[in-house]
Design an enzyme around this catalytic site. Sequence first.
Site, PDB file in Angstrom:
ATOM      1  N   SER A 125       3.402  -3.773  10.362  1.00  0.00           N
ATOM      2  CA  SER A 125       1.846  -3.619   9.872  1.00  0.00           C
ATOM      3  C   SER A 125       0.932  -4.755  10.601  1.00  0.00           C
ATOM      4  O   SER A 125       0.947  -4.650  12.020  1.00  0.00           O
ATOM      5  CB  SER A 125       1.636  -3.777   8.476  1.00  0.00           C
ATOM      6  OG  SER A 125       0.218  -3.534   8.001  1.00  0.00           O
ATOM      7  N   ASP A 166       1.890   3.332   8.528  1.00  0.00           N
ATOM      8  CA  ASP A 166       2.098   1.754   8.334  1.00  0.00           C
ATOM      9  C   ASP A 166       3.713   1.523   7.890  1.00  0.00           C
ATOM     10  O   ASP A 166       4.275   2.114   7.072  1.00  0.00           O
ATOM     11  CB  ASP A 166       1.316   1.227   7.206  1.00  0.00           C
ATOM     12  CG  ASP A 166       1.220  -0.458   7.095  1.00  0.00           C
ATOM     13  OD1 ASP A 166       2.408  -0.928   7.398  1.00  0.00           O
ATOM     14  OD2 ASP A 166       0.261  -0.873   6.858  1.00  0.00           O
TER      15      ASP A 166
END
Lengths: 333, 380
Positions: B89, B255
């Site tokens: 991320s 993500d």
Amino acid sequence: MTGPLNLSEVARGVPLVDDRLLLEVLNDLHTADDLVRTTAREGFFARLLAQVTGRARRRDLAVAGGLVGAQRGTLVWLTGLTERLAVTDLVVAEVTDEVGRIRAEVNRLDTRLRSAEQGIRDLALILAELAEQTGRGLAEHDERLRKVEARLAVDDAVRRWRHPRPDPGLGRLPRAVLLAREVAAGPAGEFAASGHSGYVEHDLVERMLQDPPAPWYDGVRSVAGLLADAARQLPGDEHRIMLAELLGEGVHKELTGERGPLSSALSTVALATGVEGVDPEAAAKAALRGAVGSGARYVAASLSAEELLRQIVAEQFAEAAARRARLRARESA
Amino acid sequence: MTGAADFTRLGQKALEVAGRVGVPEQGTAGEPRAIESPAASPASPPAPRVPLRIGLVLAGGGAKGAYELGVLDYMAEMGAQVSAIAGTSIGALNGAVLASEDSFFQGVRRLAGFWERFSTRMGVAPSEDRGLPLDAAGVAVESTARQLARLGPRLLALKRRLSLLEELVDQAVDPERIRTGRPLWVAAYPLMDREAVPERLRYGVEIARWLGGARATIIRLNDLPAPQIREAVLASAALPFVFPTRVIDGCVYLDGGLGRGDRTPVRAFAEEEHCDVLVVLHLHPDARVAPGAATGLVRIDIRPSLPIIPPGPLGPLTGLMSFSPERVGALRALGYRDAAARFGEIERVLTRRVALTGAESAMLSALRRLRGDRGDPPPR
């Protein structure tokens, strides 16, 4: 039972715990610390949620795992440290042994050193005694040599006065005074001044009495008369002046020093009769009166030939000794 | 000629010698030899130090990623050289910017510029946090009500600034440098093949997969074409319902933080990059590496020493989306302080161990010299 640790093998075969283990221990400790700190900060609902979701259990396991890992790593580190301490102890033991050996060697050498020192001390004492005895022997030898030299100097002077004889017109009294003056100024006078004056003066007087074989005069004679005769018998005024100057007349007293009564009177008479034309008898009486004193300056009115010669020689040797002393004093100053 | 006086002087000298024999001279025997310190007499040349391969693992956490920047600031000051990077991320984004420079130091400067631009252009008013109390980390404390009030605007701000994010990523990430530079791994959460699942069941299936513990995929960016590198970075940071999915090599990704289990892609280093030391930057005080993920690796885990998530039930979301410059600055400063404390402690411990090794080497060398002087055979 295992054998004793061998220093070389242990030092070679056991690697020190490396950085990796220390990093793992540190990381496990920090992980446990971070998780415990987070748990302490949680509020009621967060704790409840963590219990329900199982996160609390997983966290507790992680804390326990971190602590166990840290302790395991610490144990490995301590084990390695123990082995290294064993190496250090062995090294200390070996160094201690070496120190002991060196100490024994030092004690042994100390004993030998003391023995050598004693030997050197003894040798130095022996050398000191040897030097003293050798010096004493050389001093005696030196003294005998100087005595011989003094004798030879007297012989030389007397021989020169004899062959060829000086001008007979000088008279016996001036010749005796001049001969005594020459001998006193030479090596014989120096030898006499070192404590042997009695021997040297006696020897010179004896040689002067022997030459010429016929005695100068018999019995006793008036000293003034002898002085007058001496001045009268001189060939001319030049001789009188020469005699006076040879005896120190006209020289500053600082250079001549204190002159004896006889040489002083003789030079005065010679000068008075030669320069001033004074009657020798009167000049002799006056000169003697002025020169004679008490103590060392006393001269009897009449003397025998031997007594006269002894007085003349003693005066000249005393004057020479005083001159030498003044000269040495001036040189040392 | 030597006279009596000379022999007298010789005799006196001999007596002086006799009296002096046995008196030690001043300043010679009896003085102890100074003991050489180990440092003064190096025993043997130090072994050549093999450079360590340091791997950097950056966790995900949205705006909390500013904490990682602070830690990286300290590492760059220390002169650290990183051999491989992995991130999830925001960690993937940070890692990609780092990997876009040849030197680690220049990479951190580049990353700092990225954060400054992103935080100042997120639309947060400079005085937004004025008047709010500060927590121990120096971050403004928002009440739950304030967080709830700001939640919508923050979500919208992120969605509207997707193009800004893409623009900044294009400026900061250099795909060509990444292809030829140090290894870079990112974690991205793969969605199921769209063809295999009917449209109306897709969300349910994905939720079921997620609840079932679906894991993220670790992607090595150096092997991808340049356009795909950009996509992979954005994929790893694609927050669900905020940013769009990204397609990499025909697979759709979101993500990487969505993956269950190991949210820090440590497995990549454990299996592929053969790093000696892993520096793992966590963004939660109780974050931890999954057991077994880093077996055989030496790790340095750095976690925030203070809470960096605002209090309350909305704290995690606020912490994820609040990119205010003040908050970014405070997190960066905290990261720097924590890194200084951690690495400083490591340096002290290792320095003492090195000193111990040096002292032991000196001791053994002295022993070898002692044996050599005595004529003993050298130790085998």
